[in-house]
Design a protein around this motif. Structure first.
Motif, PDB file in Angstrom:
ATOM      1  N   LYS A 165     -11.374  15.284  -2.492  1.00 10.45           N
ATOM      2  CA  LYS A 165     -11.360  16.535  -1.719  1.00 10.45           C
ATOM      3  C   LYS A 165     -10.067  16.680  -0.915  1.00 10.45           C
ATOM      4  CE  LYS A 165     -15.553  16.252   0.174  1.00 10.45           C
ATOM      5  NZ  LYS A 165     -16.749  16.624   0.941  1.00 10.45           N
ATOM      6  N   LYS A 166      -9.630  15.599  -0.289  1.00 10.48           N
ATOM      7  CA  LYS A 166      -8.382  15.659   0.473  1.00 10.48           C
ATOM      8  C   LYS A 166      -7.192  15.901  -0.446  1.00 10.48           C
ATOM      9  CE  LYS A 166      -9.889  12.661   4.254  1.00 10.48           C
ATOM     10  NZ  LYS A 166      -9.704  11.349   4.887  1.00 10.48           N
ATOM     11  N   ALA A 167      -7.183  15.232  -1.594  1.00 10.50           N
ATOM     12  CA  ALA A 167      -6.087  15.432  -2.553  1.00 10.50           C
ATOM     13  C   ALA A 167      -6.068  16.876  -3.054  1.00 10.50           C
ATOM     14  CB  ALA A 167      -6.223  14.456  -3.718  1.00 10.50           C
ATOM     15  N   ALA A 168      -7.232  17.446  -3.325  1.00 11.77           N
ATOM     16  CA  ALA A 168      -7.307  18.845  -3.761  1.00 11.77           C
ATOM     17  C   ALA A 168      -6.820  19.780  -2.653  1.00 11.77           C
ATOM     18  CB  ALA A 168      -8.739  19.193  -4.176  1.00 11.77           C
ATOM     19  N   ALA A 169      -7.190  19.484  -1.423  1.00 12.34           N
ATOM     20  CA  ALA A 169      -6.745  20.311  -0.296  1.00 12.34           C
ATOM     21  C   ALA A 169      -5.223  20.270  -0.160  1.00 12.34           C
ATOM     22  CB  ALA A 169      -7.421  19.840   0.998  1.00 12.34           C
ATOM     23  N   ILE A 170      -4.629  19.097  -0.336  1.00  8.81           N
ATOM     24  CA  ILE A 170      -3.166  18.980  -0.262  1.00  8.81           C
ATOM     25  C   ILE A 170      -2.513  19.747  -1.407  1.00  8.81           C
ATOM     26  CG2 ILE A 170      -1.241  17.350  -0.503  1.00  8.81           C
ATOM     27  CD1 ILE A 170      -2.955  15.389   1.221  1.00  8.81           C
ATOM     28  N   PHE A 171      -3.083  19.645  -2.599  1.00  9.94           N
ATOM     29  CA  PHE A 171      -2.559  20.415  -3.736  1.00  9.94           C
ATOM     30  C   PHE A 171      -2.609  21.915  -3.426  1.00  9.94           C
ATOM     31  CE2 PHE A 171      -3.460  22.867  -7.592  1.00  9.94           C
ATOM     32  CZ  PHE A 171      -2.273  22.652  -8.275  1.00  9.94           C
ATOM     33  N   LEU A 172      -3.738  22.385  -2.925  1.00  4.26           N
ATOM     34  CA  LEU A 172      -3.870  23.808  -2.584  1.00  4.26           C
ATOM     35  C   LEU A 172      -2.928  24.200  -1.447  1.00  4.26           C
ATOM     36  CD1 LEU A 172      -7.734  24.238  -2.927  1.00  4.26           C
ATOM     37  CD2 LEU A 172      -5.949  25.124  -4.456  1.00  4.26           C
ATOM     38  N   LEU A 173      -2.671  23.280  -0.546  1.00  7.54           N
ATOM     39  CA  LEU A 173      -1.711  23.534   0.521  1.00  7.54           C
ATOM     40  C   LEU A 173      -0.338  23.838  -0.071  1.00  7.54           C
ATOM     41  CD1 LEU A 173      -1.027  23.419   3.603  1.00  7.54           C
ATOM     42  CD2 LEU A 173      -0.569  21.004   3.253  1.00  7.54           C
ATOM     43  N   PHE A 174       0.067  23.062  -1.066  1.00 11.08           N
ATOM     44  CA  PHE A 174       1.366  23.300  -1.685  1.00 11.08           C
ATOM     45  C   PHE A 174       1.364  24.571  -2.540  1.00 11.08           C
ATOM     46  CE2 PHE A 174       2.247  19.045  -0.253  1.00 11.08           C
ATOM     47  CZ  PHE A 174       3.567  19.164   0.151  1.00 11.08           C
ATOM     48  N   VAL A 175       0.234  24.908  -3.132  1.00 14.62           N
ATOM     49  CA  VAL A 175       0.130  26.193  -3.828  1.00 14.62           C
ATOM     50  C   VAL A 175       0.324  27.324  -2.822  1.00 14.62           C
ATOM     51  CG1 VAL A 175      -1.439  27.743  -5.075  1.00 14.62           C
ATOM     52  CG2 VAL A 175      -1.301  25.330  -5.716  1.00 14.62           C
TER      53      VAL A 175
ATOM     54  N   ILE B  89       0.453  17.592   7.386  1.00 12.07           N
ATOM     55  CA  ILE B  89      -0.813  17.224   6.752  1.00 12.07           C
ATOM     56  C   ILE B  89      -0.607  16.106   5.742  1.00 12.07           C
ATOM     57  CG2 ILE B  89      -2.659  18.046   5.224  1.00 12.07           C
ATOM     58  CD1 ILE B  89      -2.530  20.697   6.822  1.00 12.07           C
ATOM     59  N   VAL B  90       0.474  16.185   4.955  1.00 12.67           N
ATOM     60  CA  VAL B  90       0.742  15.111   3.988  1.00 12.67           C
ATOM     61  C   VAL B  90       0.979  13.794   4.720  1.00 12.67           C
ATOM     62  CG1 VAL B  90       2.401  14.268   2.290  1.00 12.67           C
ATOM     63  CG2 VAL B  90       1.554  16.613   2.135  1.00 12.67           C
ATOM     64  N   MET B  91       1.824  13.806   5.731  1.00 10.11           N
ATOM     65  CA  MET B  91       2.081  12.569   6.474  1.00 10.11           C
ATOM     66  C   MET B  91       0.833  12.097   7.203  1.00 10.11           C
ATOM     67  SD  MET B  91       4.299  10.351   6.844  1.00 10.11           S
ATOM     68  CE  MET B  91       4.416   8.851   7.808  1.00 10.11           C
ATOM     69  N   GLY B  92       0.070  13.037   7.742  1.00 12.35           N
ATOM     70  CA  GLY B  92      -1.194  12.665   8.385  1.00 12.35           C
ATOM     71  C   GLY B  92      -2.144  11.978   7.418  1.00 12.35           C
ATOM     72  N   ALA B  93      -2.219  12.492   6.184  1.00 13.98           N
ATOM     73  CA  ALA B  93      -3.091  11.878   5.174  1.00 13.98           C
ATOM     74  C   ALA B  93      -2.609  10.473   4.818  1.00 13.98           C
ATOM     75  CB  ALA B  93      -3.146  12.764   3.932  1.00 13.98           C
ATOM     76  N   ILE B  94      -1.290  10.292   4.745  1.00 15.53           N
ATOM     77  CA  ILE B  94      -0.739   8.964   4.452  1.00 15.53           C
ATOM     78  C   ILE B  94      -1.040   8.005   5.604  1.00 15.53           C
ATOM     79  CG2 ILE B  94       1.429   7.667   4.169  1.00 15.53           C
ATOM     80  CD1 ILE B  94       2.490  10.205   2.651  1.00 15.53           C
ATOM     81  N   ILE B  95      -0.819   8.460   6.828  1.00 16.13           N
ATOM     82  CA  ILE B  95      -1.102   7.629   8.003  1.00 16.13           C
ATOM     83  C   ILE B  95      -2.581   7.245   8.038  1.00 16.13           C
ATOM     84  CG2 ILE B  95      -1.259   7.655  10.541  1.00 16.13           C
ATOM     85  CD1 ILE B  95       1.346   9.401  10.465  1.00 16.13           C
ATOM     86  N   ASP B  96      -3.457   8.233   7.808  1.00 13.27           N
ATOM     87  CA  ASP B  96      -4.900   7.953   7.796  1.00 13.27           C
ATOM     88  C   ASP B  96      -5.280   6.996   6.666  1.00 13.27           C
ATOM     89  OD1 ASP B  96      -5.344   9.563   9.976  1.00 13.27           O
ATOM     90  OD2 ASP B  96      -6.187  11.233   8.829  1.00 13.27           O
ATOM     91  N   HIS B  97      -4.744   7.233   5.477  1.00 10.08           N
ATOM     92  CA  HIS B  97      -5.127   6.418   4.318  1.00 10.08           C
ATOM     93  C   HIS B  97      -4.813   4.939   4.538  1.00 10.08           C
ATOM     94  CE1 HIS B  97      -6.069   5.483   0.158  1.00 10.08           C
ATOM     95  NE2 HIS B  97      -4.932   4.804   0.102  1.00 10.08           N
ATOM     96  N   PHE B  98      -3.642   4.668   5.093  1.00 11.13           N
ATOM     97  CA  PHE B  98      -3.218   3.279   5.284  1.00 11.13           C
ATOM     98  C   PHE B  98      -3.492   2.757   6.695  1.00 11.13           C
ATOM     99  CE2 PHE B  98      -0.527   4.742   1.754  1.00 11.13           C
ATOM    100  CZ  PHE B  98      -0.862   3.783   0.813  1.00 11.13           C
ATOM    101  N   GLY B  99      -3.958   3.616   7.598  1.00 13.73           N
ATOM    102  CA  GLY B  99      -4.192   3.192   8.976  1.00 13.73           C
ATOM    103  C   GLY B  99      -2.894   2.816   9.683  1.00 13.73           C
ATOM    104  N   LEU B 100      -1.824   3.549   9.391  1.00 11.36           N
ATOM    105  CA  LEU B 100      -0.508   3.221   9.951  1.00 11.36           C
ATOM    106  C   LEU B 100      -0.462   3.438  11.462  1.00 11.36           C
ATOM    107  CD1 LEU B 100       1.755   4.866   7.221  1.00 11.36           C
ATOM    108  CD2 LEU B 100       1.054   2.470   7.411  1.00 11.36           C
ATOM    109  N   PHE B 101       0.472   2.761  12.098  1.00 16.49           N
ATOM    110  CA  PHE B 101       0.745   2.892  13.532  1.00 16.49           C
ATOM    111  C   PHE B 101      -0.485   2.584  14.387  1.00 16.49           C
ATOM    112  CE2 PHE B 101       3.372   6.236  11.391  1.00 16.49           C
ATOM    113  CZ  PHE B 101       4.555   5.508  11.389  1.00 16.49           C
ATOM    114  N   GLY B 102      -1.347   1.732  13.890  1.00 10.93           N
ATOM    115  CA  GLY B 102      -2.516   1.321  14.656  1.00 10.93           C
ATOM    116  C   GLY B 102      -3.691   2.282  14.577  1.00 10.93           C
ATOM    117  N   GLY B 103      -3.605   3.272  13.683  1.00  4.89           N
ATOM    118  CA  GLY B 103      -4.684   4.248  13.547  1.00  4.89           C
ATOM    119  C   GLY B 103      -5.853   3.724  12.736  1.00  4.89           C
ATOM    120  N   MET B 104      -6.961   4.437  12.823  1.00  6.06           N
ATOM    121  CA  MET B 104      -8.141   4.090  12.048  1.00  6.06           C
ATOM    122  C   MET B 104      -7.890   4.456  10.582  1.00  6.06           C
ATOM    123  SD  MET B 104     -12.147   5.153  12.677  1.00  6.06           S
ATOM    124  CE  MET B 104     -11.693   6.817  13.048  1.00  6.06           C
ATOM    125  N   ARG B 105      -8.313   3.614   9.662  1.00  5.18           N
ATOM    126  CA  ARG B 105      -8.120   3.846   8.236  1.00  5.18           C
ATOM    127  C   ARG B 105      -9.171   4.827   7.732  1.00  5.18           C
ATOM    128  NH1 ARG B 105      -9.028   1.693   3.248  1.00  5.18           N
ATOM    129  NH2 ARG B 105      -7.183   1.724   1.936  1.00  5.18           N
TER     130      ARG B 105
END
Length: 144
Positions: free
Chosen positions: A126-136, A104-120
């Motif tokens: 909300k996504k940052a809070a979800a990632i924080f809760l994921l680590f909790v 999920i963390v890498m997916g969020a990074i890929i999505d945020h920057f549109g890496l590897f030809g993906g949509m940005r």
């Protein structure tokens, strides 16, 4: 038809969880790298026959793709080897909680920057809070 792909994804998840325990046991007997090699070898044979009998694509087209697109096999080998090493130490569920967090963390990074030809798709609060809760949840899952 709408449910077919999520159901297939669930079946894939079930297969990966079972594979992790099976390969972890194999790794205890044969060694971590040896178990990865055996697993990929058997998988390669299975895919060889699937391509031979059911394939409709063009394997030679792989020579024309950007070379970074061929790294998936290396990443798969890295994942499998780490899984074989970690599962016997912390169990399948704890391993997958950590794997999912990493995905999920890498997916969020890929999505945020549109890496590897993906949509940005930019990161938001909300996504940052979800990632924080994921680590909790990862902490709670593994805290004894």
């Amino acid at each position: 038809m709408k449910l077919l792909f999520p159901l297939l994804a669930i079946i894939g998840g079930i297969a990966v969880a079972a594979q992790s325990q099976i390969n972890g046991g194999l790794g205890k007997k044969t060694g971590v790298l040896e178990s990865s090699f055996i697993s990929f070898g058997i998988g390669t044979l299975a895919l060889f026959f699937a391509v031979l009998f059911f394939g409709k694509g063009n394997l030679l087209a792989a020579t024309a793709v950007p070379k970074w697109q061929l790294l998936g096999g290396l990443l798969g080998a890295l994942y499998l080897t780490i899984s074989i090493l970690v599962v016997p130490k912390i169990g399948v569920a704890s391993t997958f909680a950590a794997v999912i967090a990493g995905q999920i963390v890498m997916g969020a990074i890929i999505d945020h920057f549109g890496l590897f030809g993906g949509m940005r798709m930019p990161m938001d609060v909300k996504k940052a809070a979800a990632i924080f809760l994921l680590f909790v949840s990862l902490y709670l899952f593994n805290h004894k």
